[in-house]
Design a protein around this motif. Sequence first.
Motif, PDB file in Angstrom:
ATOM      1  N   ILE A  34       0.908  -1.194  -0.004  1.00 32.03           N
ATOM      2  CA  ILE A  34       0.146  -0.048  -0.080  1.00 32.03           C
ATOM      3  C   ILE A  34       0.770   1.313  -0.005  1.00 32.03           C
ATOM      4  O   ILE A  34       0.858   2.096  -0.830  1.00 32.03           O
ATOM      5  CB  ILE A  34      -0.921   0.073   1.057  1.00 32.03           C
ATOM      6  N   GLU A  35       1.806   1.342   0.774  1.00 36.45           N
ATOM      7  CA  GLU A  35       2.883   2.248   0.808  1.00 36.45           C
ATOM      8  C   GLU A  35       3.612   2.608  -0.441  1.00 36.45           C
ATOM      9  O   GLU A  35       3.581   3.797  -0.767  1.00 36.45           O
ATOM     10  CB  GLU A  35       3.747   2.120   2.023  1.00 36.45           C
ATOM     11  N   LYS A  41       2.736   1.786  -3.301  1.00 35.11           N
ATOM     12  CA  LYS A  41       1.563   2.244  -4.346  1.00 35.11           C
ATOM     13  C   LYS A  41       1.495   3.712  -4.167  1.00 35.11           C
ATOM     14  O   LYS A  41       1.504   4.668  -5.178  1.00 35.11           O
ATOM     15  CB  LYS A  41       0.361   1.497  -4.196  1.00 35.11           C
ATOM     16  N   ARG A  42       1.171   4.131  -2.967  1.00 33.69           N
ATOM     17  CA  ARG A  42       1.104   5.608  -2.568  1.00 33.69           C
ATOM     18  C   ARG A  42       2.200   6.343  -3.008  1.00 33.69           C
ATOM     19  O   ARG A  42       2.019   7.438  -3.451  1.00 33.69           O
ATOM     20  CB  ARG A  42       0.817   5.805  -1.121  1.00 33.69           C
ATOM     21  N   TYR A  80       2.395   6.787  -6.753  1.00 30.19           N
ATOM     22  CA  TYR A  80       1.497   7.950  -7.377  1.00 30.19           C
ATOM     23  C   TYR A  80       2.018   9.420  -6.968  1.00 30.19           C
ATOM     24  O   TYR A  80       1.997  10.093  -7.653  1.00 30.19           O
ATOM     25  CB  TYR A  80       0.401   7.576  -6.788  1.00 30.19           C
ATOM     26  N   GLU A  81       2.312   9.557  -5.590  1.00 32.13           N
ATOM     27  CA  GLU A  81       2.829  10.808  -5.319  1.00 32.13           C
ATOM     28  C   GLU A  81       4.192  11.152  -6.201  1.00 32.13           C
ATOM     29  O   GLU A  81       4.318  12.344  -6.651  1.00 32.13           O
ATOM     30  CB  GLU A  81       3.236  10.936  -3.929  1.00 32.13           C
ATOM     31  N   SER A 103       0.657  14.215   2.625  1.00 35.69           N
ATOM     32  CA  SER A 103       1.824  13.660   1.504  1.00 35.69           C
ATOM     33  C   SER A 103       2.713  12.565   2.234  1.00 35.69           C
ATOM     34  O   SER A 103       3.315  12.761   3.104  1.00 35.69           O
ATOM     35  CB  SER A 103       2.780  14.671   1.050  1.00 35.69           C
ATOM     36  N   PHE A 104       2.558  11.514   1.722  1.00 35.73           N
ATOM     37  CA  PHE A 104       3.344  10.182   2.297  1.00 35.73           C
ATOM     38  C   PHE A 104       4.692  10.505   1.713  1.00 35.73           C
ATOM     39  O   PHE A 104       5.615  10.057   2.646  1.00 35.73           O
ATOM     40  CB  PHE A 104       2.701   8.897   1.669  1.00 35.73           C
ATOM     41  N   LEU A 139      -1.092   8.022   6.002  1.00 37.12           N
ATOM     42  CA  LEU A 139      -2.019   6.658   5.800  1.00 37.12           C
ATOM     43  C   LEU A 139      -2.922   6.349   7.042  1.00 37.12           C
ATOM     44  O   LEU A 139      -3.759   5.758   6.982  1.00 37.12           O
ATOM     45  CB  LEU A 139      -1.159   5.664   5.222  1.00 37.12           C
ATOM     46  N   PHE A 180      -3.326  13.222  -0.304  1.00 36.68           N
ATOM     47  CA  PHE A 180      -2.395  13.918  -0.898  1.00 36.68           C
ATOM     48  C   PHE A 180      -2.869  14.986  -2.059  1.00 36.68           C
ATOM     49  O   PHE A 180      -2.027  15.989  -2.042  1.00 36.68           O
ATOM     50  CB  PHE A 180      -1.578  12.833  -1.722  1.00 36.68           C
TER      51      PHE A 180
END
Length: 803
Positions: A172-173, A175-176, A179-180, A220-221, A234, A240
């Motif tokens: 999950i991290e 993927k995030r 994307y960012e 923002s991660f 998260l 984000f």
Amino acid sequence: MKILGPVETSKSIGKSYLQIKDLFVLAKKYGFKCIVLSESHPKSWLRFIYLCQKYKIKPIILYETNNKKFFIKNNEDIKQAIMHYNKLINNLNLKEIDLSLPYVRYPIDGLKKIFKDPESWCVKDVLKYQNELAFIGDEETYYNLKEYTFKEYRVREKNLIDYFKDIKMTDIEKKRLAYELSTVKKLRVENYILTVKEIIEAAAQKGILIGPGRGSAVGSFLVYKLGITKVNPLKYGLLFERFLNEYRHELPDIDIDVDAERRNELIKTLQGNMGFYNVVQIRTYSTMKVRSALKKSEELLGYSTDLQLLPPIRSKENLNKLSNYTNKEKIFYILAYYLEGLETAESTHAAGLVISDDDLRTFGPLEQRSIPILEWEMSDLKLVGVEKFDVLSLDTLSFLKKIEAKEEYENLEDTSNYAYLSMGLTKGIFQLDSRLGKRLSKKIKPKNFEELVLLLAINRPGPLESGMIDQYLEKDAPDYLKDIFPETKGVLVYQEQIMKLSQILGEFSPEESDLLRKAMSKKEKEKISKFKDKFINNATKKIGYAQANLLFSQLEKFSQYAFNKSHAVAYAHISYWLMDKKFKDPSHFFLELIKLKGLDVDIINEAKILGVDIKSPDIRYPHGNFDKTQIILPLYTVKGIGKNIADIFMNCKFQDVEDFFDFAILKNINRNIIELLIKCGSLDYLNDNRKQLLKSSTELLRGRSQELQEIGRILFGDKKKDDLESKIYTELEDYARYDIETIGLPIILTKQQGLSKTLIKKYLNNEKIVFDGYAFREFLIDNSAIMYTKIYNRTLKRIKKLL
């Protein structure tokens, strides 16, 4: 071609009353096609060039120095003049212009007459002198703001993606983050983000405390994994897109909170790392607000009016009433109109820094200081592609360090902390230390961290007036909203909830959802209408047309009260750390709070609830002291005694009263200070009879003060032994008076035995109660608390009056 000039704008503070925005409106009115700006500084140049382009007016700039005027032809000349202004070069290779006409310093003739300035012109005056100005209109100029380049600071050590190579993450991290990263790359903001990281690293290098995060950046991660923010988005479902998305046309905002006492140290560290003139502050101006403009108008004209003006003075509503005013009212209004917004003093932007790869003395005008100030406002700097970095002083971070509070991001659920907060014990708690914060804490009664976040988000008058809080308490939201937002019981509180609803029910993309949020918050009706049909059509499939239509209209109203959840989550961490320290180590907490903010009734009462007594100052502990059950006040809580006086007594161990007086005479401490030290109780450990000590001080210091006494007799005559001496006070009454005189609060009265502890119930529950204690001046006092009589609904059983 009509030429207006030479103009001096109001940024030459105290010399001109012509604001640059009014200059162009009036130039258009009178048909001027060219404006000649002539000033001894470049502070107005960017805005002047921009407005000339906007209004299609030919700009001519003259740079004044050494009683000469030099013609600025192009961007290279601008740069040369700025370098001369910044003392980088001594000689100017510029054409000298002989223009000895008066300066245009007033918008209209009426102002010039009011200020009695026959040597300056208003805009209209220049129409008579076109022949004298004709020669300068033939000069060719080429100023291009797009070509006036600013070289942003470049991070050279690593590429952004390199920071994540060896970090273990869940799917999950990953993927995030991917994307960012793609969004950041698409918008080309990698360097901005890495520059912020350098600022954070510079703080870490010096051990300077930085806050957990601020604003939408907390969503923002990527920013979190870089160590810029400290809260995992998260964990709290933060978005984000609220921070950055492909429709955003400006750089993201990553604001940094820093220990207020060490902000300048951080900036100087950055200067050491990046270059002294590569890191500078930004100019702002103090301007005349509505009230000041009206007051100044009254002062200049010698009369006032009963005009009911809605702020701002320049509003359409006020202008529409102008035709109905009397002549005197028109003059008053027009003067106030032109004074509103006038620059009155130069200031420094509270947070903004400009960081460049080049020496900024070659780019813009600088005021030379230990941290130089770029003398263009931020709105002007944006015209040439400059973005700022916001580094904000936060007193609370300084306070956190002093009380040795622990930064904690996992264990945030101690029920005792929430129980105390729910009682309304909010003194010194970040974002809740106010009457409204106390009231809402008792109303909401947060039981966990999510509810603390919500409390911070609604701690504003808007949510209270909108009915949002009642809806939350009554669990009055529709079931489908409760399912989507169980953490707020279905009540809309956060801006991000608008975005989530538009994604879940309206089937919007994340980027579209942020555009809708922004349009609603700014009440941009055209933009809102573009999204409305899509939202209602898609939401109808899930909740029916009536509910979908109702929900969209509710979202529009709610957007005015919505709060950024990312910001609330970050700040709730600070609030929790303070709660944890306050409720587990109240003595230390309150002593440092007193040092920072001073003593007040709430501190005395809340400390008492938490089992801590406030004691009078003690000269053995000039900066105060504490243990588990008591606080000794610092000497500088006494009115008239500062930290410099307290410092004199550091490490002093007086054996007796004479020892103290010998020291006081040796250090030349004046009699007034000595009396304050006695009256506040700081010498009670030597002799607890303060009246006797005051008498002794007169006798011991008589020789030293004899001359002053003689001067006093000559000036004021002999003082009769009446009033004070003729009144008979008990010792308790005397001490209460002394407390009021020195500390401001009669804390001695709370120490008396045999009184009930009823006021504390009033303090906590706002109940009508039976009272058994003292009434002294504007205070009610018993063993439990001190209350102001004006806020006490009295049902009195017995009062011991001290009057």
